[in-house]
Scaffold this motif. Sequence first.
Motif, PDB file in Angstrom:
ATOM      1  N   ASN A   2       0.833  -1.193   0.000  1.00  0.00           N
ATOM      2  CA  ASN A   2       0.000   0.000   0.000  1.00  0.00           C
ATOM      3  C   ASN A   2       0.873   1.249   0.000  1.00  0.00           C
ATOM      4  O   ASN A   2       2.071   1.211   0.277  1.00  0.00           O
ATOM      5  CB  ASN A   2      -0.961  -0.014   1.196  1.00  0.00           C
ATOM      6  N   SER A   3       0.254   2.391  -0.305  1.00  0.00           N
ATOM      7  CA  SER A   3       1.014   3.623  -0.483  1.00  0.00           C
ATOM      8  C   SER A   3       1.697   4.061   0.813  1.00  0.00           C
ATOM      9  O   SER A   3       2.820   4.586   0.781  1.00  0.00           O
ATOM     10  CB  SER A   3       0.101   4.731  -1.004  1.00  0.00           C
ATOM     11  N   PHE A   4       1.025   3.849   1.956  1.00  0.00           N
ATOM     12  CA  PHE A   4       1.636   4.222   3.228  1.00  0.00           C
ATOM     13  C   PHE A   4       2.867   3.369   3.491  1.00  0.00           C
ATOM     14  O   PHE A   4       3.932   3.883   3.848  1.00  0.00           O
ATOM     15  CB  PHE A   4       0.629   4.059   4.368  1.00  0.00           C
ATOM     16  N   ALA A   5       2.740   2.069   3.295  1.00  0.00           N
ATOM     17  CA  ALA A   5       3.856   1.160   3.563  1.00  0.00           C
ATOM     18  C   ALA A   5       5.071   1.489   2.708  1.00  0.00           C
ATOM     19  O   ALA A   5       6.215   1.329   3.145  1.00  0.00           O
ATOM     20  CB  ALA A   5       3.421  -0.281   3.341  1.00  0.00           C
ATOM     21  N   SER A   6       4.844   1.974   1.508  1.00  0.00           N
ATOM     22  CA  SER A   6       5.962   2.270   0.609  1.00  0.00           C
ATOM     23  C   SER A   6       6.793   3.452   1.081  1.00  0.00           C
ATOM     24  O   SER A   6       7.936   3.629   0.646  1.00  0.00           O
ATOM     25  CB  SER A   6       5.438   2.539  -0.800  1.00  0.00           C
ATOM     26  N   THR A   7       6.234   4.287   1.960  1.00  0.00           N
ATOM     27  CA  THR A   7       6.976   5.449   2.452  1.00  0.00           C
ATOM     28  C   THR A   7       7.756   5.146   3.726  1.00  0.00           C
ATOM     29  O   THR A   7       8.483   6.007   4.219  1.00  0.00           O
ATOM     30  CB  THR A   7       6.013   6.610   2.754  1.00  0.00           C
ATOM     31  N   ILE A   8       7.578   3.941   4.272  1.00  0.00           N
ATOM     32  CA  ILE A   8       8.147   3.618   5.580  1.00  0.00           C
ATOM     33  C   ILE A   8       9.559   3.057   5.459  1.00  0.00           C
ATOM     34  O   ILE A   8       9.817   2.137   4.691  1.00  0.00           O
ATOM     35  CB  ILE A   8       7.241   2.616   6.331  1.00  0.00           C
ATOM     36  N   SER A   9      10.455   3.635   6.259  1.00  0.00           N
ATOM     37  CA  SER A   9      11.836   3.155   6.328  1.00  0.00           C
ATOM     38  C   SER A   9      12.010   2.139   7.451  1.00  0.00           C
ATOM     39  O   SER A   9      12.678   1.117   7.282  1.00  0.00           O
ATOM     40  CB  SER A   9      12.789   4.327   6.543  1.00  0.00           C
ATOM     41  N   LYS A  10      11.388   2.415   8.606  1.00  0.00           N
ATOM     42  CA  LYS A  10      11.481   1.525   9.759  1.00  0.00           C
ATOM     43  C   LYS A  10      10.176   1.569  10.550  1.00  0.00           C
ATOM     44  O   LYS A  10       9.484   2.597  10.591  1.00  0.00           O
ATOM     45  CB  LYS A  10      12.623   1.932  10.700  1.00  0.00           C
ATOM     46  N   ALA A  11       9.875   0.454  11.199  1.00  0.00           N
ATOM     47  CA  ALA A  11       8.751   0.389  12.133  1.00  0.00           C
ATOM     48  C   ALA A  11       9.252  -0.284  13.410  1.00  0.00           C
ATOM     49  O   ALA A  11       9.888  -1.338  13.358  1.00  0.00           O
ATOM     50  CB  ALA A  11       7.584  -0.389  11.537  1.00  0.00           C
ATOM     51  N   PHE A  12       8.977   0.321  14.544  1.00  0.00           N
ATOM     52  CA  PHE A  12       9.456  -0.173  15.837  1.00  0.00           C
ATOM     53  C   PHE A  12       8.258  -0.520  16.712  1.00  0.00           C
ATOM     54  O   PHE A  12       7.340   0.296  16.860  1.00  0.00           O
ATOM     55  CB  PHE A  12      10.305   0.882  16.543  1.00  0.00           C
ATOM     56  N   TYR A  13       8.291  -1.706  17.326  1.00  0.00           N
ATOM     57  CA  TYR A  13       7.211  -2.114  18.218  1.00  0.00           C
ATOM     58  C   TYR A  13       7.773  -2.462  19.585  1.00  0.00           C
ATOM     59  O   TYR A  13       8.703  -3.265  19.710  1.00  0.00           O
ATOM     60  CB  TYR A  13       6.466  -3.323  17.668  1.00  0.00           C
ATOM     61  N   GLY A  14       7.223  -1.820  20.622  1.00  0.00           N
ATOM     62  CA  GLY A  14       7.672  -2.086  21.985  1.00  0.00           C
ATOM     63  C   GLY A  14       7.291  -0.946  22.898  1.00  0.00           C
ATOM     64  O   GLY A  14       6.241  -0.317  22.717  1.00  0.00           O
ATOM     65  N   THR A  15       8.163  -0.646  23.853  1.00  0.00           N
ATOM     66  CA  THR A  15       7.924   0.432  24.812  1.00  0.00           C
ATOM     67  C   THR A  15       8.796   1.635  24.476  1.00  0.00           C
ATOM     68  O   THR A  15       9.999   1.495  24.242  1.00  0.00           O
ATOM     69  CB  THR A  15       8.229  -0.036  26.245  1.00  0.00           C
ATOM     70  N   PHE A  16       8.164   2.795  24.475  1.00  0.00           N
ATOM     71  CA  PHE A  16       8.856   4.057  24.240  1.00  0.00           C
ATOM     72  C   PHE A  16       8.745   4.912  25.503  1.00  0.00           C
ATOM     73  O   PHE A  16       7.678   4.998  26.112  1.00  0.00           O
ATOM     74  CB  PHE A  16       8.244   4.805  23.053  1.00  0.00           C
ATOM     75  N   VAL A  17       9.851   5.537  25.886  1.00  0.00           N
ATOM     76  CA  VAL A  17       9.866   6.389  27.068  1.00  0.00           C
ATOM     77  C   VAL A  17      10.336   7.777  26.640  1.00  0.00           C
ATOM     78  O   VAL A  17      11.418   7.911  26.057  1.00  0.00           O
ATOM     79  CB  VAL A  17      10.809   5.841  28.158  1.00  0.00           C
ATOM     80  N   HIS A  18       9.517   8.783  26.919  1.00  0.00           N
ATOM     81  CA  HIS A  18       9.911  10.137  26.531  1.00  0.00           C
ATOM     82  C   HIS A  18       9.242  11.170  27.417  1.00  0.00           C
ATOM     83  O   HIS A  18       8.328  10.873  28.191  1.00  0.00           O
ATOM     84  CB  HIS A  18       9.614  10.398  25.058  1.00  0.00           C
ATOM     85  N   SER A  19       9.725  12.414  27.304  1.00  0.00           N
ATOM     86  CA  SER A  19       9.194  13.523  28.090  1.00  0.00           C
ATOM     87  C   SER A  19       8.076  14.222  27.336  1.00  0.00           C
ATOM     88  O   SER A  19       8.226  14.569  26.161  1.00  0.00           O
ATOM     89  CB  SER A  19      10.298  14.537  28.399  1.00  0.00           C
ATOM     90  N   ILE A  20       6.979  14.451  28.044  1.00  0.00           N
ATOM     91  CA  ILE A  20       5.893  15.265  27.510  1.00  0.00           C
ATOM     92  C   ILE A  20       6.106  16.721  27.896  1.00  0.00           C
ATOM     93  O   ILE A  20       5.819  17.643  27.145  1.00  0.00           O
ATOM     94  CB  ILE A  20       4.535  14.776  28.055  1.00  0.00           C
ATOM     95  N   SER A  21       6.618  16.925  29.097  1.00  0.00           N
ATOM     96  CA  SER A  21       6.927  18.252  29.609  1.00  0.00           C
ATOM     97  C   SER A  21       8.061  18.107  30.611  1.00  0.00           C
ATOM     98  O   SER A  21       8.596  17.010  30.815  1.00  0.00           O
ATOM     99  CB  SER A  21       5.702  18.877  30.277  1.00  0.00           C
ATOM    100  N   ILE A  22       8.412  19.192  31.262  1.00  0.00           N
ATOM    101  CA  ILE A  22       9.539  19.159  32.186  1.00  0.00           C
ATOM    102  C   ILE A  22       9.279  18.268  33.397  1.00  0.00           C
ATOM    103  O   ILE A  22      10.210  17.781  34.039  1.00  0.00           O
ATOM    104  CB  ILE A  22       9.905  20.598  32.627  1.00  0.00           C
ATOM    105  N   ARG A  23       8.015  18.003  33.700  1.00  0.00           N
ATOM    106  CA  ARG A  23       7.699  17.160  34.850  1.00  0.00           C
ATOM    107  C   ARG A  23       6.914  15.905  34.493  1.00  0.00           C
ATOM    108  O   ARG A  23       6.568  15.125  35.371  1.00  0.00           O
ATOM    109  CB  ARG A  23       6.909  17.968  35.887  1.00  0.00           C
ATOM    110  N   GLU A  24       6.637  15.695  33.228  1.00  0.00           N
ATOM    111  CA  GLU A  24       5.791  14.570  32.833  1.00  0.00           C
ATOM    112  C   GLU A  24       6.561  13.613  31.939  1.00  0.00           C
ATOM    113  O   GLU A  24       6.961  13.949  30.819  1.00  0.00           O
ATOM    114  CB  GLU A  24       4.545  15.066  32.115  1.00  0.00           C
ATOM    115  N   LEU A  25       6.764  12.403  32.443  1.00  0.00           N
ATOM    116  CA  LEU A  25       7.443  11.334  31.727  1.00  0.00           C
ATOM    117  C   LEU A  25       6.402  10.305  31.290  1.00  0.00           C
ATOM    118  O   LEU A  25       5.578   9.875  32.091  1.00  0.00           O
ATOM    119  CB  LEU A  25       8.478  10.685  32.645  1.00  0.00           C
TER     120      LEU A  25
END
Length: 469
Positions: A2-25
């Motif tokens: 499909n057209s979306f899949a053709s634009t994809i370089s990588k797909a990652f599945y699992g847990t992601f940890v990041h900051s939303i704000s200075i106090r929110e993880l």
Amino acid sequence: MNSFASTISKAFYGTFVHSISIRELEFVKHALLFVDNHGVIVKIIKDLNQSQLQEALDGVGEDKVILLNNDQFIIPGFVDTHIHASQYSYCGDGQDTPLLEWLNTLTFPHETKFKDADYARQIYTKAVTRSLRNGTTSACWFSTVHLDATKELVDVILKQGQRAYVGKVNMDRNSPDFLTETTEASVRDTRSFIDYVRQAVINSTRSNENIIDSDKKNDTNTAPTRTPLVMPAITPRFAISCTSELLTELGKLAQEYDIPIQTHLCETSQEIESTISLFPTFTSYTAVYKGHGLLNSRSIMAHCVHMQDEEWDLIKETNAGVSHCANSNFNIRSGMANVRKMIDDLGLKKIGLGTDIAAGYSPSILEAIRCSRTCSIARDPQRSLSIPELFYLATLGGARVMELGSTIGNFEVGKEFDAIIVNTTASRSPIDIFPHDSIESKFKKYLFVGDDRNNERIYIQGKQVRLPE
């Protein structure tokens, strides 16, 4: 496909940890993140079970899918907002010497060696490699006064694929004769360096030795990178080493080219006294930079340990960024910067961490996190920095200091994928994992026990970086 899949370089599945704000993880579990052929995060689907996962991956080749196990998670790449590339070869030395003595007895004599561009290339290759290995995907590098050597630093960074600001250091007074430039030569070489970086970035393809999975064959709609990976930065070493004339000209260059500014500010009391004596018409050290056109929203001010209220007012007024370098502040006895005041009392959002090699003994932002935690406890145990705040400083906060908060720093759709796959059970890992450990506890153990051995893969603009052996 499909057209979306053709634009994809990588797909990652699992847990992601990041900051939303200075106090929110945020812990995003059972999530599928798609990166397109230009290294941009284009879609995130949360809380997927296995059957939903297969459906979501329809048309995406298996070779593009990375499935994480329960001992792995993905975090944004670290941002080092203050590091001296030329000092890496004596990292760990001179830790018992105050700043100005340390500069005169160790740093300045060593920097004369960078007249030799070949020598510079050897040191810079090791410095950038070590920085990347520690998960630093973005760095603000200082070089020396030497134009050719600083060009070598740019070439090394482009080859290895790190995101960086790079500055040729400026010094036209109060420096050893062998490092003191004329004002005219300093300005001329700085302009020449700026032009060199811009052309080098244009010429760089990032598709040869430094990238494992370029996927060029799938990139049928090439788009320019929104933000160049490497940019020049105006870099007066500090006000003591620059005449008013040089500072004025550097301010003009920063405005003309619209590029970042990086320097040191209020690191030690002795430094502040010397600066005020050299610039008696200014009321403060910070005012010296402001008065010469070197304090604005693109300025990165390292240390800021001994700041007066009027100086903080200038930082807020100009929206300048602060690089907190706790490791070096301890080691050369500069003092303890009050980050809690910056966050709570001043409301600053543009605060990041710097390793400040080699006054700091470690090129790892993990170590910067730990030293920042210790510093905050020593200042005020009741108001010490929290884990969400520390992680913010190491990632999204640093990105904002570099004025790249809309480009990197967390995993929002539309941002570029600069990331680390962390494996808490990697070979020879310093972390011990037990059955009771949750993904949250594994993350905390990584922050306070982990090291570069846990950084399994490192990505910049969606491409995995290959490090020299």
